[in-house]
Design a protein around this motif. Structure first.
Motif, PDB file in Angstrom:
ATOM      1  N   PRO A   1       0.823  -1.205   0.000  1.00 50.88           N
ATOM      2  CA  PRO A   1       0.000   0.000   0.000  1.00 50.88           C
ATOM      3  C   PRO A   1       0.862   1.262   0.000  1.00 50.88           C
ATOM      4  O   PRO A   1       2.054   1.218   0.318  1.00 50.88           O
ATOM      5  N   PHE A   2       0.253   2.373  -0.348  1.00 51.66           N
ATOM      6  CA  PHE A   2       0.893   3.686  -0.248  1.00 51.66           C
ATOM      7  C   PHE A   2       0.872   4.048   1.227  1.00 51.66           C
ATOM      8  O   PHE A   2      -0.178   4.073   1.856  1.00 51.66           O
ATOM      9  N   HIS A   3       2.042   4.306   1.814  1.00 50.06           N
ATOM     10  CA  HIS A   3       2.097   4.548   3.255  1.00 50.06           C
ATOM     11  C   HIS A   3       2.842   5.842   3.567  1.00 50.06           C
ATOM     12  O   HIS A   3       3.280   6.567   2.671  1.00 50.06           O
ATOM     13  N   GLU A   4       2.972   6.122   4.833  1.00 47.71           N
ATOM     14  CA  GLU A   4       3.570   7.370   5.303  1.00 47.71           C
ATOM     15  C   GLU A   4       4.991   7.566   4.769  1.00 47.71           C
ATOM     16  O   GLU A   4       5.378   8.688   4.445  1.00 47.71           O
ATOM     17  N   GLY A   5       5.755   6.497   4.652  1.00 46.96           N
ATOM     18  CA  GLY A   5       7.109   6.613   4.101  1.00 46.96           C
ATOM     19  C   GLY A   5       7.097   7.105   2.667  1.00 46.96           C
ATOM     20  O   GLY A   5       7.901   7.963   2.280  1.00 46.96           O
ATOM     21  N   HIS A   6       6.172   6.582   1.856  1.00 48.91           N
ATOM     22  CA  HIS A   6       6.037   7.053   0.475  1.00 48.91           C
ATOM     23  C   HIS A   6       5.651   8.534   0.447  1.00 48.91           C
ATOM     24  O   HIS A   6       6.184   9.312  -0.342  1.00 48.91           O
ATOM     25  N   LEU A   7       4.718   8.905   1.305  1.00 48.83           N
ATOM     26  CA  LEU A   7       4.257  10.286   1.354  1.00 48.83           C
ATOM     27  C   LEU A   7       5.395  11.224   1.750  1.00 48.83           C
ATOM     28  O   LEU A   7       5.544  12.310   1.178  1.00 48.83           O
ATOM     29  N   GLN A   8       6.222  10.811   2.692  1.00 47.76           N
ATOM     30  CA  GLN A   8       7.368  11.634   3.095  1.00 47.76           C
ATOM     31  C   GLN A   8       8.331  11.851   1.938  1.00 47.76           C
ATOM     32  O   GLN A   8       8.810  12.971   1.727  1.00 47.76           O
ATOM     33  N   ILE A   9       8.615  10.797   1.184  1.00 48.37           N
ATOM     34  CA  ILE A   9       9.514  10.914   0.036  1.00 48.37           C
ATOM     35  C   ILE A   9       8.905  11.867  -0.994  1.00 48.37           C
ATOM     36  O   ILE A   9       9.598  12.726  -1.560  1.00 48.37           O
ATOM     37  N   LEU A  10       7.606  11.742  -1.239  1.00 44.56           N
ATOM     38  CA  LEU A  10       6.927  12.620  -2.181  1.00 44.56           C
ATOM     39  C   LEU A  10       7.033  14.080  -1.736  1.00 44.56           C
ATOM     40  O   LEU A  10       7.318  14.972  -2.551  1.00 44.56           O
ATOM     41  N   LYS A  11       6.821  14.344  -0.459  1.00 45.63           N
ATOM     42  CA  LYS A  11       6.918  15.709   0.059  1.00 45.63           C
ATOM     43  C   LYS A  11       8.335  16.256  -0.085  1.00 45.63           C
ATOM     44  O   LYS A  11       8.526  17.429  -0.418  1.00 45.63           O
ATOM     45  N   LYS A  12       9.325  15.427   0.163  1.00 38.49           N
ATOM     46  CA  LYS A  12      10.719  15.852  -0.002  1.00 38.49           C
ATOM     47  C   LYS A  12      10.996  16.192  -1.464  1.00 38.49           C
ATOM     48  O   LYS A  12      11.651  17.196  -1.766  1.00 38.49           O
ATOM     49  N   ALA A  13      10.502  15.361  -2.363  1.00 35.96           N
ATOM     50  CA  ALA A  13      10.717  15.595  -3.792  1.00 35.96           C
ATOM     51  C   ALA A  13      10.056  16.898  -4.235  1.00 35.96           C
ATOM     52  O   ALA A  13      10.617  17.639  -5.057  1.00 35.96           O
TER      53      ALA A  13
ATOM     54  N   LYS B   1      -4.905   9.025  -3.822  1.00 38.68           N
ATOM     55  CA  LYS B   1      -5.547  10.332  -3.999  1.00 38.68           C
ATOM     56  C   LYS B   1      -5.949  10.925  -2.656  1.00 38.68           C
ATOM     57  O   LYS B   1      -5.795  12.127  -2.428  1.00 38.68           O
ATOM     58  N   ALA B   2      -6.443  10.097  -1.754  1.00 36.29           N
ATOM     59  CA  ALA B   2      -6.825  10.582  -0.428  1.00 36.29           C
ATOM     60  C   ALA B   2      -5.598  11.073   0.346  1.00 36.29           C
ATOM     61  O   ALA B   2      -5.642  12.118   0.997  1.00 36.29           O
ATOM     62  N   SER B   3      -4.509  10.342   0.250  1.00 38.97           N
ATOM     63  CA  SER B   3      -3.280  10.707   0.969  1.00 38.97           C
ATOM     64  C   SER B   3      -2.626  11.961   0.419  1.00 38.97           C
ATOM     65  O   SER B   3      -1.928  12.663   1.145  1.00 38.97           O
ATOM     66  N   THR B   4      -2.824  12.224  -0.865  1.00 46.93           N
ATOM     67  CA  THR B   4      -2.159  13.361  -1.500  1.00 46.93           C
ATOM     68  C   THR B   4      -3.101  14.535  -1.772  1.00 46.93           C
ATOM     69  O   THR B   4      -2.689  15.512  -2.385  1.00 46.93           O
ATOM     70  N   SER B   5      -4.343  14.410  -1.313  1.00 49.82           N
ATOM     71  CA  SER B   5      -5.294  15.499  -1.569  1.00 49.82           C
ATOM     72  C   SER B   5      -4.766  16.786  -0.940  1.00 49.82           C
ATOM     73  O   SER B   5      -4.199  16.784   0.139  1.00 49.82           O
ATOM     74  N   GLY B   6      -4.917  17.857  -1.663  1.00 51.36           N
ATOM     75  CA  GLY B   6      -4.428  19.139  -1.173  1.00 51.36           C
ATOM     76  C   GLY B   6      -2.992  19.439  -1.561  1.00 51.36           C
ATOM     77  O   GLY B   6      -2.537  20.564  -1.415  1.00 51.36           O
ATOM     78  N   MET B   7      -2.262  18.437  -2.037  1.00 52.47           N
ATOM     79  CA  MET B   7      -0.884  18.664  -2.485  1.00 52.47           C
ATOM     80  C   MET B   7      -0.918  19.200  -3.907  1.00 52.47           C
ATOM     81  O   MET B   7      -1.619  18.669  -4.758  1.00 52.47           O
ATOM     82  N   THR B   8      -0.150  20.234  -4.151  1.00 54.45           N
ATOM     83  CA  THR B   8      -0.031  20.753  -5.506  1.00 54.45           C
ATOM     84  C   THR B   8       1.220  20.179  -6.151  1.00 54.45           C
ATOM     85  O   THR B   8       2.131  19.714  -5.464  1.00 54.45           O
TER      86      THR B   8
END
Length: 140
Positions: A11-23, A54-61
């Motif tokens: 699944p898409f998890h917090e670690g993936h989200l952190q990497i995405l935010k860093k990128a 999509k739910a995890s990344t909602s609001g991210m531009t």
């Protein structure tokens, strides 16, 4: 600048989200590419994974979700006009694996550079595979 961040994210998890935010701190646009991995189980179904991402990344531009069912990542990057691939690592074993993948991608697309982000300590310890195992036991 644009980058591609591929993975099965299952699944898409917090670690993936952190990497995405860093990128996103570096790149104006990150294509989050949900790729089919022939070596991994594809449950839950693709639609469920997309909805969760999509739910995890909602609001991210600056994030565009793409489905990749049949292309090599290096080829997709070339089609998108992307010169950077985002990868996250947790430990030295991940680094060795990512170096092999980077070499393979460079063979297919010499202009594609791999940018590696290190997972933050709290999310570094558990893989998607272990998270799926935990979820399966909780359901059962």
């Amino acid at each position: 600048m644009k980058a591609i961040y591929p993975g099965s994210f299952n699944p898409f998890h917090e670690g993936h989200l952190q990497i995405l935010k860093k990128a996103r701190k570096i790149f104006d646009l990150v294509y989050l590419v949900i790729s089919k991995n022939i070596f991994k189980d594809i449950t839950p179904d693709l639609e469920s994974r997309i909805a969760a991402i999509k739910a995890s990344t909602s609001g991210m531009t600056g994030v565009e979700i793409i489905i990749n069912e049949d292309k090599l990542t290096a080829e997709l990057a070339a089609e998108l006009g992307v010169d950077f691939i985002i990868r996250g690592i947790r430990d030295k074993d991940d680094l060795e694996y990512e170096m092999e993948i980077s070499d393979a991608n460079k063979t297919l697309n010499p202009g594609l550079e791999t940018v590696i982000f290190i997972a933050d300590s709290p999310t570094r310890k558990i893989s998607s595979t272990r998270l799926k195992e935990i979820q399966a036991y909780r359901k059962g």
